[in-house]
Each structure stands twice: as C-alpha cells, then as structure tokens.
Motif scaffolding. Structure first.
Motif, PDB file in Angstrom:
ATOM      1  N   UNK A  33     -42.203 -12.046   9.700  1.00 20.79           N
ATOM      2  CA  UNK A  33     -43.202 -12.385   9.027  1.00 20.79           C
ATOM      3  C   UNK A  33     -44.537 -13.346   9.175  1.00 20.79           C
ATOM      4  N   UNK A  34     -45.716 -13.178   8.480  1.00 18.19           N
ATOM      5  CA  UNK A  34     -46.587 -14.427   9.111  1.00 18.19           C
ATOM      6  C   UNK A  34     -47.185 -14.898   8.406  1.00 18.19           C
ATOM      7  N   UNK A  35     -45.867 -16.043   9.029  1.00 17.07           N
ATOM      8  CA  UNK A  35     -45.112 -17.821   8.108  1.00 17.07           C
ATOM      9  C   UNK A  35     -46.284 -18.457   8.397  1.00 17.07           C
ATOM     10  N   UNK A  36     -47.411 -18.283   9.478  1.00  9.77           N
ATOM     11  CA  UNK A  36     -48.296 -19.196   9.949  1.00  9.77           C
ATOM     12  C   UNK A  36     -49.316 -19.400   9.570  1.00  9.77           C
ATOM     13  N   UNK A  51     -42.339 -20.745  17.076  1.00  5.96           N
ATOM     14  CA  UNK A  51     -41.421 -18.655  17.006  1.00  5.96           C
ATOM     15  C   UNK A  51     -42.488 -18.281  17.892  1.00  5.96           C
ATOM     16  N   UNK A  52     -42.044 -18.019  18.601  1.00  5.91           N
ATOM     17  CA  UNK A  52     -42.748 -17.255  19.893  1.00  5.91           C
ATOM     18  C   UNK A  52     -43.126 -15.361  19.423  1.00  5.91           C
ATOM     19  N   UNK A  53     -42.548 -15.130  18.193  1.00  9.96           N
ATOM     20  CA  UNK A  53     -43.557 -13.946  16.954  1.00  9.96           C
ATOM     21  C   UNK A  53     -44.136 -14.046  16.579  1.00  9.96           C
ATOM     22  N   UNK A  54     -44.853 -15.310  16.406  1.00  6.34           N
ATOM     23  CA  UNK A  54     -45.954 -15.592  15.788  1.00  6.34           C
ATOM     24  C   UNK A  54     -46.776 -15.174  16.562  1.00  6.34           C
ATOM     25  N   UNK A  55     -46.942 -15.263  17.969  1.00  4.16           N
ATOM     26  CA  UNK A  55     -48.206 -15.184  18.929  1.00  4.16           C
ATOM     27  C   UNK A  55     -47.625 -13.709  19.085  1.00  4.16           C
ATOM     28  N   UNK A  56     -46.851 -12.643  18.829  1.00  8.05           N
ATOM     29  CA  UNK A  56     -47.316 -11.488  19.865  1.00  8.05           C
ATOM     30  C   UNK A  56     -48.455 -10.624  18.854  1.00  8.05           C
ATOM     31  N   UNK A  57     -49.417 -10.918  17.954  1.00  7.40           N
ATOM     32  CA  UNK A  57     -50.408 -10.404  17.723  1.00  7.40           C
ATOM     33  C   UNK A  57     -51.312 -10.748  18.324  1.00  7.40           C
ATOM     34  N   UNK A  58     -51.413 -12.028  18.477  1.00  7.02           N
ATOM     35  CA  UNK A  58     -53.086 -13.058  19.507  1.00  7.02           C
ATOM     36  C   UNK A  58     -52.585 -12.406  20.948  1.00  7.02           C
ATOM     37  N   UNK A  63     -40.269  -7.434  13.175  1.00 10.56           N
ATOM     38  CA  UNK A  63     -38.594  -8.783  13.385  1.00 10.56           C
ATOM     39  C   UNK A  63     -39.057  -9.616  11.851  1.00 10.56           C
ATOM     40  N   UNK A  64     -40.312  -9.985  11.598  1.00  9.58           N
ATOM     41  CA  UNK A  64     -40.523 -11.659  10.947  1.00  9.58           C
ATOM     42  C   UNK A  64     -39.654 -10.698   8.991  1.00  9.58           C
TER      43      UNK A  64
END
Length: 260
Positions: free
Chosen positions: A1-4, A167-174, A189-190
């Motif tokens: 999820x887009x926690x940030x 969390x590495x998944x945070x940067x996947x969208x970038x 994944x979130x």
C-alpha cells in the motif's frame, strides 16, 4: 500500500484533533476519545464489510503451506527495516544476526518463502521506526486511531513514514516503467500483505470480542501495552502487559490489535 503518502496525509489530522479534547475529566493518554471512537467504529465497518470477507475468502482459497509462504515472504522483506532500526538503536550485534537471517532466507529460503533462519536459530526480531523514536526518548503522545490504519499515536504516524521509507516496494512506482506497472508493483504487495495479516487474525477475533466489555478500551489498552513491551524489549512489569498466551511465541509480546 502507499504507506508513505497516506502517512503524510494523516499528519494533517493531528491539527484537527487538537480541538477535539475538552479540559474536563479527560484521560491524558486519550484526550481525543471522541474522535478515536468514531474512527474505530468506521474501521470496524470497513473490516466487517470489506476486510473480513476478503480475508475469509483468502483463507479458504490458500492452502496452509502457501499462506505460510506469503507470511514468510513479507516477514523477510520487513527484516530490511528491522536491520536498519537495529543500527539506529545501537543494537549492532542484533543487526548482524538479523542481516544474516535476511541473507539466509533470501537465498536458501527462496526469496523468503521458507523461514530457514528460524530453523538454524536466527530468530525473528520486531523493530520498527516508532520503536527507534521511542528509544531516543521521543514520547508516544496521546492515543490516536487512524482511518484504515487503526490504533496509533502521533509518534506512530512518523513511524509509518519511516517504515515506508525502509520498504523497497515504496520505490517501485518511481523506478519501474511504465508507471502503471510501477504502481501495481508498489500497491499490490501492500494489499496482499494486509489481506494475509487480516487472515492470520481471524482466529483471534473471538478472543478479543469475548474478552472486552468495552471493545474500544480493549484495543486501546492492547495497543499501548504492546508498544510499551516492544520499545522496552520486553523488560516491563508483568502487570503492564496485556497477556494472551497464544500470542507470546517468537518474541511478539502482547496482542497486536491492528489487523491492518
């Protein structure tokens, strides 16, 4: 999820909450009780009509071994943040152990699907950025229930931001193109992690419901007790710990009241 992103939005709520407390007969640990009860009621509705049915379907479809593999995978990803917070708290020996656990589980454990680390006496530790802030003396602040996220605190909001940054998944969208694929890799994944975690808590729901005369007070005390336990590495008086024998294994401490 887009926690940030969500965590930054949540910061704006704190200003609004300052006007929700009155000066008469207020629990200093819970001055925003009116807001909190309303949000918990909202979260319970979301859980009843969305999360619980999805979690039950997930639990029905997933074989036990696959369910455990998914849980292991996300636990392994979380160990990146655990290692980082170990260092930030000066726990260098534990950081080495957790780093070795991550390396073993990522390689021999097939991207973390198999928890080889536990098999060879590299136990799972629970460290997050909220605990790191507490370690350095930043107070937790009043109890706060967040929409969708559940029990938290002002310090816990900043903890969410820090956890998202680790969390590495945070940067996947970038970094992944096209953007829609990056967004899917970041959010997917979130969402799966939330569903898997909620599925794992289905068995505890009856315990929580039957134990609580006041559901709100139960979850508040469970949250505050668990955070106190984790920040002090379990070195708290027994009377300060809301105990559930079935949740004590693996250094997890008291019940985690947050299914999200």
């Amino acid at each position: 999820m887009q926690d940030g992103k969500k965590a930054w939005v949540i910061l704006g709520l704190l200003t609004l909450l300052s006007g929700c407390a009155t000066t008469h007969g207020v629990d200093p640990k819970d001055p925003w009780e009116g807001w909190n009860r309303g949000v918990q009621s909202f979260n319970d509705g979301v859980d009843d009509y969305v999360m619980k049915p999805v979690a039950k379907g997930y639990d029905w479809v997933m074989p036990d071994f696959a369910d455990q593999a998914v849980t292991n995978f996300f636990s392994n990803v979380d160990d990146i943040g655990v290692c980082t917070n170990d260092v930030l708290q000066g726990k260098f020996l534990q950081s080495g152990q957790d780093g070795a656990r991550f390396l073993v589980n990522t390689t021999i454990g097939v991207a973390g699907l198999i928890d080889v680390g536990t098999m060879i006496d590299l136990p799972k530790h629970n460290e997050d950025f909220d605990q790191t802030l507490g370690y350095w003396g930043i107070p937790t602040g009043p109890y706060l229930v967040l929409p969708f996220f559940g029990p938290s605190s002002p310090r816990g909001v900043f903890g969410l931001v820090g956890d998202a940054a680790m969390n590495p998944f945070t940067y996947a969208g970038i970094y992944i193109n096209p953007n829609w694929i990056g967004a899917a890799v970041s959010i997917g994944p979130g969402a799966l992690k939330v569903i898997d975690a909620r599925s794992d808590l289905l068995g505890m729901e009856k315990v929580a419901t039957e134990a609580a005369l006041d559901r709100y007070e139960f979850f508040k005390n469970a949250y505050l007790s668990r955070r106190n336990y984790l920040i002090h590495d379990g070195k708290v008086p027994d009377e300060d710990v809301l105990k559930f024998d079935e949740m004590q294994g693996g250094g997890r401490g008291p019940l985690d009241p947050n299914p999200y």
